[in-house]
Design a protein around this motif. Structure first.
Motif, PDB file in Angstrom:
ATOM      1  N   VAL A   1       0.638  -0.976  -0.028  1.00 55.37           N
ATOM      2  CA  VAL A   1      -0.146   0.200   0.110  1.00 55.37           C
ATOM      3  C   VAL A   1       0.775   0.871  -0.128  1.00 55.37           C
ATOM      4  CG1 VAL A   1      -1.582   1.335   1.352  1.00 55.37           C
ATOM      5  CG2 VAL A   1      -1.764  -1.122   1.231  1.00 55.37           C
ATOM      6  N   PRO A   2       0.389   2.624  -1.140  1.00 52.28           N
ATOM      7  CA  PRO A   2       1.295   3.177  -1.240  1.00 52.28           C
ATOM      8  C   PRO A   2       0.977   4.522   0.323  1.00 52.28           C
ATOM      9  CG  PRO A   2       0.298   3.936  -2.169  1.00 52.28           C
ATOM     10  CD  PRO A   2      -0.440   2.148  -1.942  1.00 52.28           C
ATOM     11  N   ASN A   3       2.013   5.039   0.255  1.00 53.44           N
ATOM     12  CA  ASN A   3       1.615   6.073   1.556  1.00 53.44           C
ATOM     13  C   ASN A   3       1.245   5.813   3.236  1.00 53.44           C
ATOM     14  OD1 ASN A   3       2.976   8.847  -0.303  1.00 53.44           O
ATOM     15  ND2 ASN A   3       0.638   8.656  -1.256  1.00 53.44           N
ATOM     16  N   MET A   4       2.490   5.017   3.162  1.00 50.44           N
ATOM     17  CA  MET A   4       2.034   4.618   5.068  1.00 50.44           C
ATOM     18  C   MET A   4       3.712   4.345   5.636  1.00 50.44           C
ATOM     19  SD  MET A   4      -0.509   1.300   4.774  1.00 50.44           S
ATOM     20  CE  MET A   4      -1.064   0.918   6.228  1.00 50.44           C
ATOM     21  N   PRO A   5       3.268   5.451   6.365  1.00 47.24           N
ATOM     22  CA  PRO A   5       4.999   5.646   7.222  1.00 47.24           C
ATOM     23  C   PRO A   5       5.090   4.548   8.574  1.00 47.24           C
ATOM     24  CG  PRO A   5       3.235   6.789   7.701  1.00 47.24           C
ATOM     25  CD  PRO A   5       2.058   6.098   7.038  1.00 47.24           C
ATOM     26  N   PHE A   6       5.969   3.770   8.419  1.00 48.66           N
ATOM     27  CA  PHE A   6       6.177   2.455   9.881  1.00 48.66           C
ATOM     28  C   PHE A   6       7.305   2.623   9.979  1.00 48.66           C
ATOM     29  CE2 PHE A   6       4.734  -0.087   5.325  1.00 48.66           C
ATOM     30  CZ  PHE A   6       3.334   0.025   5.683  1.00 48.66           C
ATOM     31  N   VAL A   7       6.713   2.496  11.832  1.00 50.67           N
ATOM     32  CA  VAL A   7       8.331   2.169  12.712  1.00 50.67           C
ATOM     33  C   VAL A   7       8.569   1.045  13.231  1.00 50.67           C
ATOM     34  CG1 VAL A   7       8.099   4.828  13.548  1.00 50.67           C
ATOM     35  CG2 VAL A   7       6.416   3.046  14.565  1.00 50.67           C
ATOM     36  N   SER A   8       9.579   0.550  13.803  1.00 50.56           N
ATOM     37  CA  SER A   8       9.365  -0.627  14.918  1.00 50.56           C
ATOM     38  C   SER A   8       8.696  -0.184  16.059  1.00 50.56           C
ATOM     39  CB  SER A   8      10.849  -1.242  14.730  1.00 50.56           C
ATOM     40  OG  SER A   8      11.137  -1.816  13.312  1.00 50.56           O
ATOM     41  N   VAL A   9       8.691  -1.519  17.086  1.00 45.53           N
ATOM     42  CA  VAL A   9       8.150  -1.246  18.339  1.00 45.53           C
ATOM     43  C   VAL A   9       8.029  -2.320  19.006  1.00 45.53           C
ATOM     44  CG1 VAL A   9       5.599  -0.699  19.468  1.00 45.53           C
ATOM     45  CG2 VAL A   9       6.357  -0.014  17.990  1.00 45.53           C
ATOM     46  N   THR A  10       8.742  -2.247  20.002  1.00 48.64           N
ATOM     47  CA  THR A  10       9.516  -3.340  21.471  1.00 48.64           C
ATOM     48  C   THR A  10       7.732  -3.312  21.951  1.00 48.64           C
ATOM     49  OG1 THR A  10      11.531  -3.128  20.746  1.00 48.64           O
ATOM     50  CG2 THR A  10      10.819  -4.220  22.441  1.00 48.64           C
ATOM     51  N   VAL A  11       7.158  -4.236  22.202  1.00 51.45           N
ATOM     52  CA  VAL A  11       6.362  -4.983  23.356  1.00 51.45           C
ATOM     53  C   VAL A  11       6.974  -5.828  24.158  1.00 51.45           C
ATOM     54  CG1 VAL A  11       3.705  -5.927  23.544  1.00 51.45           C
ATOM     55  CG2 VAL A  11       4.009  -3.736  22.038  1.00 51.45           C
ATOM     56  N   CYS A  12       6.424  -5.428  25.703  1.00 46.39           N
ATOM     57  CA  CYS A  12       7.102  -6.365  26.063  1.00 46.39           C
ATOM     58  C   CYS A  12       5.983  -6.435  27.509  1.00 46.39           C
ATOM     59  CB  CYS A  12       8.664  -5.946  27.355  1.00 46.39           C
ATOM     60  SG  CYS A  12       9.725  -5.489  26.082  1.00 46.39           S
ATOM     61  N   THR A  13       7.042  -8.104  28.433  1.00 41.40           N
ATOM     62  CA  THR A  13       5.325  -7.872  29.456  1.00 41.40           C
ATOM     63  C   THR A  13       6.403  -7.270  30.764  1.00 41.40           C
ATOM     64  OG1 THR A  13       7.446  -9.245  29.859  1.00 41.40           O
ATOM     65  CG2 THR A  13       4.888 -10.587  29.159  1.00 41.40           C
ATOM     66  N   PRO A  14       5.027  -6.761  31.163  1.00 39.90           N
ATOM     67  CA  PRO A  14       5.236  -6.171  32.210  1.00 39.90           C
ATOM     68  C   PRO A  14       6.025  -5.951  33.127  1.00 39.90           C
ATOM     69  CG  PRO A  14       3.541  -5.873  32.267  1.00 39.90           C
ATOM     70  CD  PRO A  14       4.139  -6.910  31.189  1.00 39.90           C
ATOM     71  N   GLY A  15       7.480  -5.522  32.742  1.00 41.83           N
ATOM     72  CA  GLY A  15       8.733  -5.422  34.177  1.00 41.83           C
ATOM     73  C   GLY A  15      10.064  -5.789  33.244  1.00 41.83           C
ATOM     74  N   GLY A  16       9.187  -6.313  31.738  1.00 41.06           N
ATOM     75  CA  GLY A  16      10.567  -6.387  30.636  1.00 41.06           C
ATOM     76  C   GLY A  16      10.979  -7.457  30.792  1.00 41.06           C
ATOM     77  N   ALA A  17      10.809  -8.598  31.310  1.00 41.60           N
ATOM     78  CA  ALA A  17      10.963  -9.929  31.289  1.00 41.60           C
ATOM     79  C   ALA A  17      11.122 -10.862  29.661  1.00 41.60           C
ATOM     80  CB  ALA A  17      10.733 -10.743  32.247  1.00 41.60           C
ATOM     81  N   SER A  18       9.969 -10.260  28.747  1.00 40.66           N
ATOM     82  CA  SER A  18      10.192 -10.941  27.703  1.00 40.66           C
ATOM     83  C   SER A  18       9.894  -9.666  26.825  1.00 40.66           C
ATOM     84  CB  SER A  18       9.107 -12.233  27.672  1.00 40.66           C
ATOM     85  OG  SER A  18       9.494 -13.213  27.935  1.00 40.66           O
ATOM     86  N   CYS A  19      10.280  -9.859  25.772  1.00 38.75           N
ATOM     87  CA  CYS A  19       9.788  -8.966  24.628  1.00 38.75           C
ATOM     88  C   CYS A  19       9.724  -9.091  22.985  1.00 38.75           C
ATOM     89  CB  CYS A  19      11.496  -7.949  24.735  1.00 38.75           C
ATOM     90  SG  CYS A  19      11.381  -6.744  26.856  1.00 38.75           S
ATOM     91  N   GLN A  20       8.696  -8.951  21.814  1.00 37.91           N
ATOM     92  CA  GLN A  20       9.505  -8.404  20.973  1.00 37.91           C
ATOM     93  C   GLN A  20       9.232  -7.290  20.290  1.00 37.91           C
ATOM     94  OE1 GLN A  20       8.786 -11.648  19.403  1.00 37.91           O
ATOM     95  NE2 GLN A  20       9.100 -11.271  17.039  1.00 37.91           N
ATOM     96  N   THR A  21       9.890  -7.510  19.465  1.00 36.73           N
ATOM     97  CA  THR A  21      10.207  -6.240  17.864  1.00 36.73           C
ATOM     98  C   THR A  21       9.065  -6.431  16.936  1.00 36.73           C
ATOM     99  OG1 THR A  21      12.150  -5.689  19.488  1.00 36.73           O
ATOM    100  CG2 THR A  21      11.653  -4.165  17.085  1.00 36.73           C
ATOM    101  N   ILE A  22       8.011  -5.421  17.276  1.00 34.49           N
ATOM    102  CA  ILE A  22       7.228  -6.317  15.779  1.00 34.49           C
ATOM    103  C   ILE A  22       7.423  -4.295  14.501  1.00 34.49           C
ATOM    104  CG2 ILE A  22       5.251  -5.897  15.169  1.00 34.49           C
ATOM    105  CD1 ILE A  22       4.170  -5.916  18.408  1.00 34.49           C
ATOM    106  N   ASP A  23       7.639  -4.671  13.308  1.00 30.72           N
ATOM    107  CA  ASP A  23       8.138  -4.302  12.651  1.00 30.72           C
ATOM    108  C   ASP A  23       6.589  -3.894  11.378  1.00 30.72           C
ATOM    109  OD1 ASP A  23       7.998  -6.226  10.838  1.00 30.72           O
ATOM    110  OD2 ASP A  23       9.974  -6.268  10.157  1.00 30.72           O
ATOM    111  N   HIS A  24       7.531  -2.359  10.427  1.00 33.91           N
ATOM    112  CA  HIS A  24       5.795  -2.519   9.852  1.00 33.91           C
ATOM    113  C   HIS A  24       4.736  -1.514  10.594  1.00 33.91           C
ATOM    114  CE1 HIS A  24       8.672  -3.464   6.382  1.00 33.91           C
ATOM    115  NE2 HIS A  24       7.857  -2.662   5.915  1.00 33.91           N
ATOM    116  N   VAL A  25       4.906  -0.903  12.076  1.00 32.78           N
ATOM    117  CA  VAL A  25       3.997  -0.457  12.529  1.00 32.78           C
ATOM    118  C   VAL A  25       3.269   0.435  11.773  1.00 32.78           C
ATOM    119  CG1 VAL A  25       2.937  -0.100  14.898  1.00 32.78           C
ATOM    120  CG2 VAL A  25       4.550  -1.681  14.781  1.00 32.78           C
ATOM    121  N   LEU A  26       1.820   0.481  12.223  1.00 31.40           N
ATOM    122  CA  LEU A  26       1.730   2.174  11.277  1.00 31.40           C
ATOM    123  C   LEU A  26       1.890   3.346  12.155  1.00 31.40           C
ATOM    124  CD1 LEU A  26       0.142   3.518   8.843  1.00 31.40           C
ATOM    125  CD2 LEU A  26      -1.622   3.382   9.408  1.00 31.40           C
TER     126      LEU A  26
END
Length: 418
Positions: free
Chosen positions: A66-91
């Motif tokens: 899809v054209p004209n969509m700006p994306f960043v990467s966002v890291t989501v963690c369990t509270p306290g940060g013990a386990s995390c996942q970075t998700i790319d192409h978040v609008l």
């Protein structure tokens, strides 16, 4: 209250397959690291030199072309940060509020606690669009973008298999509960409000918003603002008063890719000072809108919205494209326009813009990611002038959050250079 649009285009040489989604609820800055690419290979945004309050933005072919969509990467963690996942192409979306990611993007190791209702039940959310909806549970997560972190933030985890989708949610078009149907791996809503429904949902149950679920049964519920899906920015501490979206100009009718920056804070650090010449357009504190006048027509519900793939407004000055591309305009040649924005603070700013033939540009580009001449009628209605992503090219655009102090005044407001 506010709206954002996502147009979905099928990547074929001659066809734009449009499915505009419009969600309904409730000068300064660092210039480094921005670039435009017209090469066949996409260019990734440089990250090594970015400050802790700066995230790289990529306008590229993303999840679904899809054209004209700006994306960043966002890291989501369990509270306290013990386990995390970075998700790319978040609008990146300045027209909505709150982080929304797909359950399919979170591994089992990132098990997020369920948000509860005021009475202790399980909380779910529906986000309705003009032609579709998303559905899923509200969870608690630590959210990190660049060096900024918000702890224990309510987010929406989109999942069609969570409980049973209520009829009052699914009665609005098609389900957008997968990355391919949403054309992104999530939505980062960083608009002018702190919560996605605010006082309206705190005072009463509103169908099509929040639900209390027991087993597979879900009923509409009121929910305190503190438990609602939240814009992460005001919870970033010192840089929490707003954001700057900085994208370079696209000198031709299209570009293969564009890289820019999402800068957190307005006037909080040396890299996010507000341009003294920026136009500061106050936004209505309950609806987040301002007024735009173009060719004698007044649009009283106007927005500045990075999540929209074009400049969307209703006009009879040029024809829409033939089906199935009718969400965009197709004038016989590129047209020049000007419009005047007036904020609730009385400040007025005249903006010049150009509109090209969307179908011809798309075909000639071979499906490029950046389309600065895209505009259309879409589904915005007669009262909305939606300054979508084409407005952002070549500008620093500031979004100041409600009740937050900045050197240019207290939010909510939008501001922009040029």
């Amino acid at each position: 209250m506010l709206q954002f649009s996502i147009s979905k285009a099928m990547k074929t040489a001659a066809v734009l397959l449009i499915a505009c989604l419009t969600a309904a609820c409730g000068g300064g800055g660092s210039g480094g690291g921005n670039s435009v690419s017209n090469n066949s290979a996409q260019t990734s945004a440089p990250t090594s030199s970015l400050a802790a309050n700066v995230a790289a933005i990529a306008v590229d072919h993303g999840v679904a072309g899809v054209p004209n969509m700006p994306f960043v990467s966002v890291t989501v963690c369990t509270p306290g940060g013990a386990s995390c996942q970075t998700i790319d192409h978040v609008l990146v979306d300045t027209g909505s509020w709150g982080l929304r990611v797909f359950a399919s993007q979170l591994p089992a190791s990132v098990s997020l606690p369920q948000q509860t209702t005021d009475n202790g039940g399980s909380l779910a959310e529906c986000m309705q669009f003009f032609d579709g909806y998303t559905w899923g549970s509200v969870r608690i997560a630590d959210v990190q973008i660049a060096g900024e972190r918000a702890a224990s933030l309510p987010i929406q985890v989109i999942d069609a298999n969570y409980a049973a989708v209520p009829a009052s949610c699914s009665n609005t078009g098609a389900a957008r509960n997968t990355p391919s149907t949403l054309a992104a791996n999530g939505i980062l809503g960083i608009g002018v409000f702190k919560h996605d429904c605010g006082a309206a949902c705190a005072s009463q149950a509103i169908a099509g918003t929040y639900y209390a679920c027991a087993g597979t049964s879900c009923l509409s519920t009121a929910i305190a603002e503190s438990r609602q899906v939240a814009n992460p920015v005001p919870y970033f501490g010192a840089d929490g008063n707003g954001v700057i979206v900085s994208l370079p100009a696209v000198p031709s009718g299209s570009a293969t890719s564009v890289t820019g920056q999402l800068i957190f804070g307005i006037g909080t650090q040396s890299d996010n000072t507000i341009d003294a010449a920026a136009h500061v357009i106050g936004a209505d504190p309950s609806r987040g809108v301002f007024t735009t006048t173009e060719n004698g027509t007044t649009y009283s519900g106007s927005i500045i919205d990075s999540g929209s793939t074009g400049l969307f407004f209703a006009t009879n000055q040029m024809p829409a494209c033939a089906s199935p591309n009718q969400s965009y305009y197709c004038p016989g040649s590129t047209q020049q326009f000007s419009a005047t924005n007036v904020g609730t603070n009385g400040i007025a700013s005249t903006v010049g813009f150009s509109v090209g033939n969307a179908a011809q540009i798309w075909q000639a580009s071979g499906g490029a990611a950046a389309m600065p001449l895209f505009a259309g009628p879409a589904f915005v209605g007669s009262q909305v002038f939606d300054w979508g992503l084409p407005f952002f090219y070549g500008r620093n655009v500031y979004t100041a959050i409600e009740q937050e102090a900045t050197p240019a005044g207290t939010g909510p407001y939008f501001a922009y250079s040029g």
